[in-house]
Design an enzyme around this catalytic site. Structure first.
Site, PDB file in Angstrom:
ATOM      1  N   GLU A 164       0.821  -1.212   0.000  1.00  0.00           N
ATOM      2  CA  GLU A 164       0.000   0.000   0.000  1.00  0.00           C
ATOM      3  C   GLU A 164       0.856   1.264   0.000  1.00  0.00           C
ATOM      4  OE1 GLU A 164      -0.192  -2.678   2.047  1.00  0.00           O
ATOM      5  OE2 GLU A 164      -2.143  -2.726   3.043  1.00  0.00           O
ATOM      6  N   CYS A 221      -0.599   1.525   7.146  1.00  0.00           N
ATOM      7  CA  CYS A 221      -1.165   1.700   5.814  1.00  0.00           C
ATOM      8  C   CYS A 221      -2.528   2.388   5.868  1.00  0.00           C
ATOM      9  CB  CYS A 221      -1.243   0.364   5.102  1.00  0.00           C
ATOM     10  SG  CYS A 221       0.408  -0.326   4.758  1.00  0.00           S
TER      11      CYS A 221
END
Length: 146
Positions: A54, A85
């Site tokens: 991510e 994330c």
């Protein structure tokens, strides 16, 4: 394209991570109907604790757009994001997070903590969970069984 089609791209990226002996997580960032960035976990390869799929895809997309605000972007990821994330998703102003498998040990969207809840931040992220969940979970199970 449908959510499943974008998630298949993320799964293909996760398989690349698997082949590199990285935890098989893949991510695809879609902006205005086109893929802006693709990435997979690279923590072992880069020896970088922040090299989650991510984070890497957000970095690539911001560079491509020339701006850190990824407004109107959708992020497809094969595993429920961790706290780091999830925070980056909010900071990047992602409109829609779509993930495959839940992460009961470290998930920060629906499982362990709910960092993307309404009213928690100044930016609301729409969340769709469970897209190709079985395929995403199987890849992770296969990796950890090896």
């Amino acid at each position: 394209m449908r959510h499943e089609d974008w998630m298949r791209l993320a799964l293909n990226e996760a398989k690349k991570a698997f082949a590199l002996n990285e935890v098989p997580v893949g991510a695809v960032l879609v902006h205005n109907g086109r893929v802006l960035a693709i990435a997979h976990n690279q923590r072992e390869q880069d020896q970088d604790p922040t090299a989650h799929a991510e984070i890497l895809v957000l970095r690539k997309a911001a560079k491509e757009l020339g701006h850190w605000r990824l407004i109107n972007a959708s992020l497809y990821v094969t595993l429920e994001p961790c706290p780091m994330c999830a925070g980056a998703i909010v900071q990047a102003r992602i409109k829609h997070l779509i993930y495959g498998a839940t992460d009961p040990k470290g998930g920060a969207v629906d499982s362990r903590v709910k960092l993307l809840q309404d009213k928690l931040w100044n930016h609301k992220v729409e969340v769709t969970a469970g897209v190709l969940e079985e395929d995403c979970a199987k890849l992770l199970k296969d990796f950890f069984q090896n």
